[in-house]
Design a protein around this motif. Structure first.
Motif: not given
Lengths: 626, 177
Positions: A186, A190, A224, A372, A376, A390, A392
């Motif tokens: 993940t 990203i 995402f 990534g 985050q 954005w 997730l």
């Protein structure tokens, strides 16, 4: 207005203070740390300009452990004290490790997690990982020039809760506040998606040193959405080395090996594997302790033949992930390759042939996960700017359930369910007059309890005696965005209830961790007190900022004058204790202000959700998010 | 105060209460709502806001799950009309469907033991056709004729088709596919 009284210079945090947060890729072979600086994610290098930190720790008598390249150089000469690939042992007992005999270690006899006997005493994988994390923390704090407020640490998507908890414990030992454990594929998605403004359905094929993950994601206008994930938490580049190592031994007619020889040949096997990504053949030469010389040639063709079964082993999870997402090969827009092991031409060829398209390689498979994670971390720390908007949506990789009669598992939350999630199911008693029920929480895909991983057990007592099957016991599972599971059980007629927040056990309890914290020199105690004060101060400052903004936006239209005054009073009380250094008082006042704003927060969210849909018609939303 | 959980899943997404719906609109409304309420957007904010965000985000996920697949949507619509399609006492299925189901199961069994992937694929195609037809029938019964008890039976057929699909998935996995 009274609000201004607390904003004395130097006391209140600046409105957009940047909090230092990093992403850490704690890998089987190498680890990295990255951070977002001036809006750009970058990997933080060591003093010599190197990004990678080999995940190798060498323990010594009466000296601090050595971590990284220096330890890696010693691995053949000092195999018992030099721990490599510790990640494969995280949250695992010796019985869980299929190929334990092939490692050149002195394993200590322990029923819980794997332990090694080293020159510095008995060590486990959590401690080894903490040493690695500690080096990365220091690197980040020196580079960024301040104390870290937290880190996002990546884990294989297919790690179970025991392995995840072990990772969190390692971070705690290293003095790192974990903002989130993020799934490696993940994180890669990203970084890739944001960098390339990608849209559509993508697969991330992540073959690391010791783990394999496949994730399928839909990327749509900055959202995402993980659709499915699968993998094998005990399959990686190391296994290719092992396979080659066995071949070398076979070719050399099984010579007697010292532990040093063992590590030496494994190192040569790995070097040969890496060389074959560039050359059609390599020669392997080594002199063993006995004086025997190993000298052989390995062709790419032979290598592919030797490792075909391993390559194949990664393809089944890929097909499963696609089936779980109800997608076929044609739906996949691109395949992102992650992990150093995906450099092997045989892997690239197999992936290309399965997906009918060449995999995407326009990114550094070693760095993309850390980048990534840094992105985050920046979001969770609240540093994000509006233009970086954005989101997730991740899933639970493994099903969660409870034990029912006959040693069977009833799934309550199936794998690949989007987080956060809450689900409940009703169960009943099995015997007449039964007054207690044992709830056994499990994780895994298999039907039998013995084939799944046990996460927790607790008891619901005080059920009124009834005939078998008459009681109605509602068991609810809740998994938050961090993947933390809470389980509650309630008998519906009497109302008796019991609940646990599941902290998976893997052989180390809170007490063990506390002991390691005290014993370890990874994290000084005075440092801890200073950190605690710093943390509560920053939290309090943030809370005051956030409350102030909320009051400005919605205070007058959503609050009665009494409620408004209450919140204001709690805010001023916090402002006052913030002048002192009593971290417990600051914490208590923060909690008070939190409580005072609970109702307000609920009303605000309610209003925003209403506005979100009422303000636009669905076609507009479709064109924006469709 | 708990979030407003009184609205139906359809109302939450601003969609008409029907079986046949525009998947693109549903997906878009779902993402749009999650962007507003997801806990990651509130991680740095007061605990009170984090808690509310978690409740809302959970609620939005639940609603999306309930509407995303035709089977879940049919079951949910029937619940709104006071019918529990999957209640243990509701077990009737048409004889023809039962026969068909047995045939599929036997086909899967023998394809599995013979390691015959193309036979499995043939059954899967069959199943996909049945799936589409059953969904079309549900649309008729739910949206046009409002025949709730007939729709409940059709929903049960869809549930069986789902289960058989899982058996096919398991068989592929067993055959290392």
């Amino acid at each position: 207005m009274a609000l201004l009284q607390i904003s004395e210079p130097g006391l209140s945090t600046a409105p957009h203070q940047h909090r230092l947060a990093v992403g850490i890729d704690l890998g089987t072979t190498n680890s990295l740390v990255a951070s977002v600086r001036n809006g750009v994610a970058m990997v933080l290098n060591d003093a010599d300009g190197r990004a990678l930190l080999p995940s190798v720790v060498r323990y010594q008598v009466n000296a601090a452990p050595v971590v990284g390249y220096a330890a890696q150089h010693m691995q053949s000469r000092d195999p018992f004290n030099t721990i490599v690939s510790a990640k494969r042992f995280m949250g695992r007992a010796l019985a869980d490790i299929a190929d334990a005999a092939s490692y050149p270690y002195h394993f200590a006899d322990a029923p819980s997690m794997v332990q090694w006997r080293t020159a510095a005493g008995v060590k486990n994988a959590v401690e080894v990982s903490a040493e690695i994390l500690s080096v990365l923390r220091t690197r980040a704090e020196l580079t960024l020039g301040g104390v870290l407020m937290g880190a996002v640490i990546t884990v294989p998507a297919y790690f179970d809760d025991a392995q995840r908890q072990a990772t969190k414990d390692a971070a705690q030992l290293a003095g790192i506040h974990v903002l989130r454990l993020l799934n490696e594929p993940t994180a890669a998605a990203i970084a890739y998606g944001l960098d390339n403004a990608a849209e559509g359905v993508y697969a991330v094929y992540d073959l690391g040193g010791g783990t394999f993950d496949i994730s399928v994601l839909r990327l749509s206008h900055g959202v995402f959405e993980v659709l499915s994930t699968n993998g094998d938490s005990a399959l990686g580049g190391d296994d290719f080395d092992q396979r080659l190592f066995c071949w070398i031994l076979e070719q050399a007619r099984f010579p007697d090996l010292t532990p040093e020889d063992n590590r030496l040949l494994l190192t040569h096997a790995r070097a040969a594997k890496e060389a074959l990504t560039e050359y059609p053949e390599v020669s392997i030469t080594a002199v063993l302790a006995s004086g025997l010389t190993i000298d052989m040639v390995l062709t790419a063709e032979k290598f592919n033949e030797l490792t075909a079964a391993l390559v194949n082993k990664t393809l089944q999870p890929v097909r499963k992930a696609l089936r779980d997402a109800r997608l076929s090969i044609e739906d996949i827009c691109g395949v992102v390759m992650v992990g150093g092991a995906t450099r092997m031409p045989c892997i690239q060829a197999a992936v290309a042939s399965l997906f009918g398209q060449p995999p995407l390689t326009n990114l550094d498979p070693d760095k993309v996960v850390a980048l990534g994670a840094a992105m985050q971390a920046n979001v969770l720390a609240g540093n994000r700017q509006d233009e970086e908007d954005w989101l997730l949506l991740d899933v639970t990789p493994l099903s969660l359930g409870i034990e029912t009669m006959g040693g069977l598992v009833e799934k309550i939350i199936p794998r690949n369910t989007t987080l956060p999630v809450a689900r409940a199911q009703e169960f009943t008693t099995h015997k007449d007059g039964q007054t207690a029920m044992s709830i056994h929480v499990l994780q895994g895909e298999r039907e039998l309890v013995t084939d799944c991983r046990s996460l927790a057990r607790f008891e619901l007592r005080g059920i009124p005696p009834m005939v078998a099957g008459a009681a109605r016991i509602r068991v609810s599972f809740q998994v938050d965005a961090d993947g933390l599971l809470s389980v509650a059980a309630q008998e519906m007629q009497s109302g008796v209830q019991a609940a646990v927040t599941v902290k998976p056990t893997y052989g180390l309890g809170d007490e063990d961790i506390a002991k390691m914290l005290q014993a370890g020199n990874t994290f000084a105690r005075e440092d801890m007190a200073a950190r605690a004060l710093q943390e509560v101060r920053v939290d309090a400052g943030r809370l005051i900022d956030a409350t102030q903004t909320a009051l400005e936006e919605d205070g007058t239209n959503l609050l009665s004058s009494d409620d408004y005054a209450n919140i204001l009073a709690a805010m001023q009380a916090l402002g006052e204790v913030l002048l002192g250094t009593d971290h417990l008082a600051i914490k208590a006042a923060t909690e008070k202000l939190n409580q005072a704003t609970t109702e307000f927060a609920a009303r605000r969210m309610d209003t925003h959700v209403r506005q979100a849909l009422a303000g636009q018609n669905l076609d507009e939303i479709s064109s924006k998010f469709g | 105060m708990l979030p407003d959980f009184k609205s139906t899943h359809f109302e939450l997404f601003g969609l008409p209460e029907r079986f046949e719906l525009d998947g693109v609109q549903l997906d878009a409304a779902y993402r749009h709502l999650q962007v507003q309420v997801h806990p990651d957007k509130f991680a740095h904010l007061p605990e009170s806001e984090q808690r509310v965000s978690m409740q809302w985000s959970t609620r939005v996920n639940e609603a999306y799950q309930a509407l995303k697949t035709p089977l879940n949507r049919a079951i949910y619509l029937l619940t709104l009309h006071g019918i529990n399609a999957l209640a243990p006492e509701n077990t009737q299925l048409p004889m023809a469907f039962l026969m068909q189901q047995i045939e599929w199961r036997e086909g899967i069994q023998s394809a599995r033991s013979a390691g015959d992937v193309s036979a499995l694929q043939a059954i899967e195609r069959d199943l996909n056709r049945a799936d589409k037809m059953t969904a079309a029938q549900l649309a008729e019964e739910l949206d046009v004729h409002k025949q709730w008890s007939a729709a409940a039976q059709t929903a049960r057929q869809l549930k069986f088709i789902d289960k058989i699909r899982e058996e096919i998935d398991d068989s592929y996995a067993a055959l290392d596919m």
